[in-house]
Design a protein around this motif. Structure first.
Motif, PDB file in Angstrom:
ATOM      1  N   UNK A  57       0.845  -1.204   0.000  1.00 23.19           N
ATOM      2  CA  UNK A  57       0.000   0.000   0.000  1.00 23.19           C
ATOM      3  C   UNK A  57       0.878   1.252   0.000  1.00 23.19           C
ATOM      4  N   UNK A  58       1.933   1.234   0.800  1.00 23.43           N
ATOM      5  CA  UNK A  58       2.861   2.369   0.814  1.00 23.43           C
ATOM      6  C   UNK A  58       3.548   2.557  -0.525  1.00 23.43           C
ATOM      7  N   UNK A  59       3.894   1.466  -1.188  1.00 22.22           N
ATOM      8  CA  UNK A  59       4.508   1.575  -2.516  1.00 22.22           C
ATOM      9  C   UNK A  59       3.570   2.186  -3.534  1.00 22.22           C
ATOM     10  N   UNK A  60       2.302   1.807  -3.466  1.00 24.04           N
ATOM     11  CA  UNK A  60       1.319   2.381  -4.396  1.00 24.04           C
ATOM     12  C   UNK A  60       1.171   3.876  -4.146  1.00 24.04           C
ATOM     13  N   UNK A  61       1.075   4.259  -2.863  1.00 27.42           N
ATOM     14  CA  UNK A  61       0.978   5.686  -2.551  1.00 27.42           C
ATOM     15  C   UNK A  61       2.247   6.431  -2.928  1.00 27.42           C
ATOM     16  N   UNK A  62       3.382   5.773  -2.789  1.00 27.42           N
ATOM     17  CA  UNK A  62       4.654   6.384  -3.173  1.00 27.42           C
ATOM     18  C   UNK A  62       4.692   6.639  -4.682  1.00 27.42           C
ATOM     19  N   UNK A  63       4.266   5.665  -5.471  1.00 28.09           N
ATOM     20  CA  UNK A  63       4.237   5.855  -6.927  1.00 28.09           C
ATOM     21  C   UNK A  63       3.248   6.940  -7.325  1.00 28.09           C
TER      22      UNK A  63
END
Length: 94
Positions: free
Chosen positions: A32-38
């Protein structure tokens, strides 16, 4: 001794279950953090591009006095070369 082994097995099983639950939490929150980061990176690139579209013309105008002598020199060289050429002759086929 059997009771101690039973306690060790229960504690070990709870530790393994807790580790698996922690691994799942880490995996899910990492994804989830990776998606928000992207998403944040894409929005940042978009906003940065818009800012550059607004700022680059101002920077180019502010640097014009620095580059004006070179631009005049290149324009003079281009004009001399352009006017020194003879017009090309076209042959008419009969």
């Amino acid at each position: 001794m059997i009771e101690l082994m039973g306690i060790a097995l229960v504690v070990g099983a709870l530790w393994v279950v807790g580790s698996i639950v922690g691994l799942m939490f880490k995996l899910v929150f990492g994804l989830i953090g990776g998606v928000f980061h992207l998403l944040a990176g894409a929005v940042g690139l978009f906003i940065g591009g818009l800012v550059m579209l607004l700022v680059l013309p101002l920077i180019a105008l502010s640097l014009l006095p620095v580059f004006l002598p070179a631009l005049i020199l290149f324009g003079l060289i281009w004009a001399v070369v352009h006017f020194a050429r003879r017009p090309t002759t076209t042959s008419v086929a009969r």
